[in-house]
Design an enzyme around this catalytic site. Structure first.
Site, PDB file in Angstrom:
ATOM      1  N   ARG A 106      -9.516 -11.736 -35.711  1.00 25.16           N
ATOM      2  CA  ARG A 106      -9.298 -10.432 -34.980  1.00 25.16           C
ATOM      3  C   ARG A 106      -8.395  -9.410 -35.598  1.00 25.16           C
ATOM      4  O   ARG A 106      -7.080 -10.016 -35.841  1.00 25.16           O
ATOM      5  CB  ARG A 106      -8.922 -10.831 -33.556  1.00 25.16           C
ATOM      6  CG  ARG A 106      -8.342  -9.314 -32.701  1.00 25.16           C
ATOM      7  CD  ARG A 106      -8.151  -9.416 -31.346  1.00 25.16           C
ATOM      8  NE  ARG A 106      -9.435  -9.284 -30.880  1.00 25.16           N
ATOM      9  CZ  ARG A 106      -9.441  -8.946 -29.539  1.00 25.16           C
ATOM     10  NH1 ARG A 106      -8.488  -8.669 -28.883  1.00 25.16           N
ATOM     11  NH2 ARG A 106     -10.715  -8.859 -28.949  1.00 25.16           N
ATOM     12  N   GLN A 136     -18.660  -9.093 -28.487  1.00 19.39           N
ATOM     13  CA  GLN A 136     -18.589  -8.356 -27.265  1.00 19.39           C
ATOM     14  C   GLN A 136     -19.964  -7.951 -27.004  1.00 19.39           C
ATOM     15  O   GLN A 136     -20.402  -8.161 -25.900  1.00 19.39           O
ATOM     16  CB  GLN A 136     -17.527  -7.060 -27.150  1.00 19.39           C
ATOM     17  CG  GLN A 136     -17.445  -6.292 -25.858  1.00 19.39           C
ATOM     18  CD  GLN A 136     -16.842  -6.671 -24.813  1.00 19.39           C
ATOM     19  OE1 GLN A 136     -15.823  -7.528 -24.866  1.00 19.39           O
ATOM     20  NE2 GLN A 136     -17.474  -6.606 -23.610  1.00 19.39           N
ATOM     21  N   ASP A 229     -14.169   2.531 -22.438  1.00 16.12           N
ATOM     22  CA  ASP A 229     -13.309   1.528 -23.161  1.00 16.12           C
ATOM     23  C   ASP A 229     -11.998   2.226 -23.057  1.00 16.12           C
ATOM     24  O   ASP A 229     -11.930   3.587 -22.517  1.00 16.12           O
ATOM     25  CB  ASP A 229     -13.719   1.324 -24.542  1.00 16.12           C
ATOM     26  CG  ASP A 229     -12.867   0.625 -25.246  1.00 16.12           C
ATOM     27  OD1 ASP A 229     -11.984  -0.287 -24.644  1.00 16.12           O
ATOM     28  OD2 ASP A 229     -12.929   0.818 -26.642  1.00 16.12           O
ATOM     29  N   CYS A 270     -15.450  -3.394 -21.681  1.00 18.95           N
ATOM     30  CA  CYS A 270     -15.066  -4.711 -22.468  1.00 18.95           C
ATOM     31  C   CYS A 270     -13.752  -5.161 -21.823  1.00 18.95           C
ATOM     32  O   CYS A 270     -13.539  -6.245 -22.350  1.00 18.95           O
ATOM     33  CB  CYS A 270     -14.870  -4.267 -23.910  1.00 18.95           C
ATOM     34  SG  CYS A 270     -13.955  -2.899 -24.314  1.00 18.95           S
ATOM     35  N   ARG A 315     -18.439 -13.488 -22.319  1.00 22.58           N
ATOM     36  CA  ARG A 315     -17.903 -13.743 -23.548  1.00 22.58           C
ATOM     37  C   ARG A 315     -17.713 -15.336 -24.133  1.00 22.58           C
ATOM     38  O   ARG A 315     -18.071 -15.374 -25.249  1.00 22.58           O
ATOM     39  CB  ARG A 315     -16.519 -13.122 -23.592  1.00 22.58           C
ATOM     40  CG  ARG A 315     -16.158 -11.543 -23.212  1.00 22.58           C
ATOM     41  CD  ARG A 315     -17.047 -10.760 -24.398  1.00 22.58           C
ATOM     42  NE  ARG A 315     -16.343 -11.223 -25.837  1.00 22.58           N
ATOM     43  CZ  ARG A 315     -15.216 -10.758 -26.157  1.00 22.58           C
ATOM     44  NH1 ARG A 315     -14.258 -10.224 -25.593  1.00 22.58           N
ATOM     45  NH2 ARG A 315     -15.172 -11.113 -27.420  1.00 22.58           N
TER      46      ARG A 315
HETATM   47  N1  NVA Z   1     -11.278  -0.393 -28.567  1.00 23.36           N
HETATM   48  C1  NVA Z   1     -10.509  -1.298 -27.897  1.00 23.36           C
HETATM   49  C2  NVA Z   1     -11.331  -2.573 -27.533  1.00 23.36           C
HETATM   50  C3  NVA Z   1     -10.574  -3.840 -26.930  1.00 23.36           C
HETATM   51  C4  NVA Z   1     -11.530  -4.887 -26.577  1.00 23.36           C
HETATM   52  C5  NVA Z   1      -9.515  -1.525 -28.866  1.00 23.36           C
HETATM   53  O1  NVA Z   1      -9.526  -2.105 -30.224  1.00 23.36           O
HETATM   54  O2  NVA Z   1      -8.346  -1.956 -28.424  1.00 23.36           O
HETATM   55  N1   CP Z   2     -12.565  -7.343 -24.450  1.00 21.05           N
HETATM   56  C1   CP Z   2     -11.950  -8.097 -25.234  1.00 21.05           C
HETATM   57  O1   CP Z   2     -12.119  -8.135 -26.450  1.00 21.05           O
HETATM   58  O2   CP Z   2     -10.625  -8.454 -24.586  1.00 21.05           O
HETATM   59  P1   CP Z   2      -9.518  -9.163 -25.290  1.00 21.05           P
HETATM   60  O3   CP Z   2      -8.691  -8.073 -26.001  1.00 21.05           O
HETATM   61  O4   CP Z   2      -8.404  -9.482 -24.126  1.00 21.05           O
HETATM   62  O5   CP Z   2      -9.714 -10.211 -26.153  1.00 21.05           O
END
Ligand code: NVA
Ligand code: CP
Length: 329
Positions: A106, A136, A229, A270, A315
């Protein structure tokens, strides 16, 4: 269906049949988990979980799913490894690939997870990049199918910044699986034209469609799923809050929009969500701009229409399916 050895970087790389296979597999694992049937068939293998951005759901989903599958999991947090600061992506990939059977990443650019995949020699899974959030999508598709009993023909309206990971990934998965995707936002936040073109090709094959509109009422009319989101994503500077609040306030998900969509309409997010001021960032931004909620009202978030916690649970089951399929459980 054999996905052993495959990376999971974006759903652009997967056929509709492969995506549905992973959703079916997740459903099977969910059933086993509920019945207490053990499924630790990957005992003796290990996975690395690299997080350059924070997480609750994705991290916990990978860790719990790994444990259920019998896998060992090592979490590398944003600050305590050499990754990216003292060691290049390619070098880190070659080190981790010798110790682990799979690697989750990530972080920031998609090019980083692609480089990891190129050098690791083991399956690499995208746990969110700036451009995509494919795990997701599997959870969302499973949640849609559980609720509506079908996927094809479902109308999904995405409200907010449609140029980023969530907007991009939802457009791709809808187009691949024959759903009707609407990006309902100001035109500066429409998805990239090249990606729209590609998704229109997917949609032509699947019977889905892509619509871009600035009209919140027209865009949500008849929608089965209204999805939003956060307005500012991880890694973006706090200075963009002002422009986002101005641009995206007309697309806040309210009960009026849900009712405009119809009795069938459900709410997806999400998460995490700023539906009240009970968070540090929500409080700071809400108080600064005079709001008590940001991208969605508390009324919608807490209503019977909201399936956000079903998505969150899914998830785990879907991430389990991705690891199991690519590691050959
Ligand atoms: N668009 C958001 C999604 C979080 C799951 C981000 O990248 O912070
Ligand atoms: N939806 C999602 O990716 O949540 P987190 O940022 O908590 O992993």
């Amino acid at each position: 269906m054999d996905l052993k050895g495959r990376h999971f970087l974006t759903l652009k790389d997967f056929t509709p049949e492969e995506i549905l296979y992973l959703v079916d597999l997740a459903e099977e694992y969910k059933m086993k988990k509920k019945k207490g049937i053990l499924h630790d068939t990957l005992r003796g293998k290990n996975v690395a979980l690299i997080f350059e951005k924070t997480s609750t759901r994705t991290r916990c989903a990978f860790e719990v799913a790994a444990r259920d599958l019998g896998l060992g999991a090592t979490y590398l947090d944003p600050s305590s490894s050499q990754f990216g600061t003292k060691e290049s992506v390619a070098d880190s990939a070659r080190v981790l690939g010798r110790m682990f059977e799979g690697i989750e990443y990530r972080g920031f650019e998609q090019s980083i997870v692609e480089e990891l995949a190129e050098y690791a020699g083991v399956p690499v899974w995208n746990g969110l990049t700036n451009e995509y959030h494919p795990t997701q999508m599997l959870a969302d598709v499973l949640t849609i199918r559980e609720h509506f009993g079908r996927i094809k023909g479902i109308k999904l309206a995405y409200m907010g910044d449609a140029r980023y990971n969530m907007g991009n990934s939802l457009m791709i998965v809808c187009a691949k699986l024959g759903m009707h995707f609407t990006a309902c936002t100001t035109k500066e936040y429409f998805p990239d034209a090249e990606l729209v073109k590609l998704c229109e090709q997917y949609a032509a094959e699947s019977g889905g469609s892509i619509t871009l509109t600035e009209d919140a009422m027209a865009g949500t009319k008849g929608a089965d799923v209204i999805y939003t989101d956060v307005w500012v994503s991880m890694g973006e500077p706090a200075s963009v809050w002002e422009e986002r609040i101005k641009a995206l306030s007309p697309y806040k998900v309210t009960m009026e929009l849900m009712e405009n969509a119809g009795d069938q309409a459900v709410f997806f997010h999400c998460l995490p969500a700023f539906h009240d001021l009970k968070t540090k960032v929500g409080k700071e931004q809400g108080e600064k701009y005079g709001f008590t909620e940001l991208e969605v009202t508390d009324e919608v978030f807490e209503s019977w229409r909201s399936l956000v916690f079903e998505e969150a649970e899914n998830r785990m089951h879907t991430i389990k399916a991705v690891m199991a399929a690519t590691l050959g459980a």
